[in-house]
Design a protein around this motif. Structure first.
Motif, PDB file in Angstrom:
ATOM      1  N   SER A  44       1.109  -1.249   0.003  1.00 23.77           N
ATOM      2  CA  SER A  44      -0.072   0.128   0.008  1.00 23.77           C
ATOM      3  C   SER A  44       0.883   1.338   0.001  1.00 23.77           C
ATOM      4  CB  SER A  44      -0.956   0.047   1.235  1.00 23.77           C
ATOM      5  OG  SER A  44      -1.622   0.983   1.301  1.00 23.77           O
ATOM      6  N   ALA A  45       2.157   1.319   0.811  1.00 23.16           N
ATOM      7  CA  ALA A  45       2.841   2.511   0.767  1.00 23.16           C
ATOM      8  C   ALA A  45       3.615   2.542  -0.536  1.00 23.16           C
ATOM      9  CB  ALA A  45       3.824   2.377   2.077  1.00 23.16           C
ATOM     10  N   TYR A  47       2.237   1.754  -3.504  1.00 23.25           N
ATOM     11  CA  TYR A  47       1.394   2.464  -4.331  1.00 23.25           C
ATOM     12  C   TYR A  47       1.153   3.794  -4.224  1.00 23.25           C
ATOM     13  CZ  TYR A  47       0.557  -1.919  -6.864  1.00 23.25           C
ATOM     14  OH  TYR A  47       0.583  -2.978  -7.958  1.00 23.25           O
ATOM     15  N   ASP A  48       1.086   4.409  -2.837  1.00 24.79           N
ATOM     16  CA  ASP A  48       0.905   5.692  -2.560  1.00 24.79           C
ATOM     17  C   ASP A  48       2.119   6.381  -3.261  1.00 24.79           C
ATOM     18  OD1 ASP A  48      -1.288   5.261  -1.039  1.00 24.79           O
ATOM     19  OD2 ASP A  48      -0.422   5.220   0.980  1.00 24.79           O
ATOM     20  N   GLN A  49       3.442   5.994  -2.960  1.00 28.81           N
ATOM     21  CA  GLN A  49       4.387   6.484  -3.565  1.00 28.81           C
ATOM     22  C   GLN A  49       4.508   6.717  -4.748  1.00 28.81           C
ATOM     23  OE1 GLN A  49       6.521   8.081  -1.385  1.00 28.81           O
ATOM     24  NE2 GLN A  49       8.627   8.087  -2.490  1.00 28.81           N
ATOM     25  N   GLN A  51       1.947   6.556  -6.736  1.00 33.58           N
ATOM     26  CA  GLN A  51       0.739   7.663  -7.526  1.00 33.58           C
ATOM     27  C   GLN A  51       1.478   9.064  -7.069  1.00 33.58           C
ATOM     28  OE1 GLN A  51      -2.783   6.422  -5.433  1.00 33.58           O
ATOM     29  NE2 GLN A  51      -3.183   5.051  -6.944  1.00 33.58           N
ATOM     30  N   GLN A  81       8.126   6.411   2.974  1.00 34.24           N
ATOM     31  CA  GLN A  81       6.913   5.493   3.051  1.00 34.24           C
ATOM     32  C   GLN A  81       7.433   4.321   3.973  1.00 34.24           C
ATOM     33  OE1 GLN A  81       3.813   6.007   1.766  1.00 34.24           O
ATOM     34  NE2 GLN A  81       4.598   8.006   0.527  1.00 34.24           N
TER      35      GLN A  81
END
Length: 161
Positions: A44-45, A47-49, A51, A81
Motif C-alpha cells: 500500500s505504501a 502504491y501511494d509513493q 501515485q 513511506q
C-alpha cells in the motif's frame, strides 16, 4: 498502576533503548528501521509513493519531483513511506539486506539490474511480477519483470526489511 501495564511499559522502554544503541552502533552500509512496517502495509505504501511520483522525470543525482534517479527514488521511498534509512547509491543499496531469489520476491524487495558494463539500476518489487522505478526514458513507472529486457539484465534481488 497495574503490574501488567507497568511490565509492558518497561519492555517498550527497554526495547527502544536497545534499538537506539543498536542504531548508533550499526555499520553505515545497513538499512536502519525507524519503525517496522508489516508486509501488507508495504504494498500500500509503495502504491501511494508511485501515485505521488508517477511520471516524475529521470535526472541523474536527482532527489525531488523536479527529477529523480533510480537510487534516489528508492532512497526517498524507503525513507518517506517505510521509515527506513537506506544508502543513497545503487551500489551501496545492492550490498545491504539478504539476497532473495526472483521467485521469492515480495513487495518492498529491491531488484537490481546490470544495464551496461558499469551501469546498475534499482527498483522496488510490488510483487513477483512488477516493480516501480525511475526509468531514464519514462520517469517513475511500474514495469513488468516478465519483460525480456528486465529478465536479461536482472542481477539480484535483496530484502532489506
Amino acid at each position: 498502576m497495574n503490574s501488567v501495564i507497568l511490565s509492558r511499559a518497561c519492555r517498550v522502554v527497554l526495547g527502544l533503548g536497545i534499538l537506539l544503541v543498536a542504531a548508533c552502533a550499526a555499520p553505515p552500509k545497513s538499512a536502519q528501521a525507524v519503525h517496522p512496517v508489516e508486509t501488507t502495509t508495504v504494498e500500500s505504501a509503495l502504491y501511494d509513493q508511485y501515485q505521488a511520483w508517477q511520471g516524475t522525470a529521470y535526472r541523474y543525482g536527482g532527489m525531488s519531483k523536479a527529477g529523480v534517479d533510480c537510487s534516489g527514488f528508492v532512497y526517498l521511498t524507503y525513507r518517506d513511506q517505510l521509515g527506513m534509512q537506506l544508502p543513497r547509491t545503487t551500489l551501496h543499496q545492492s550490498r545491504i539486506g539478504q539476497a532473495v531469489s526472483p521467485q521469492q520476491l515480495q513487495a518492498g524487495d529491491l531488484v537490481f539490474f546490470l544495464t551496461g558494463p558499469n551501469t546498475r539500476h534499482v527498483g522496488i518489487a510490488l510483487d513477483k511480477h512488477r516493480f516501480v522505478h525511475a526509468s531514464k526514458s519514462k520517469g517513475v513507472v511500474v514495469s513488468s519483470l516478465a519483460n525480456d529486457y528486465w529478465q536479461q539484465t536482472l542481477w539480484q534481488a535483496r530484502r532489506v526489511y
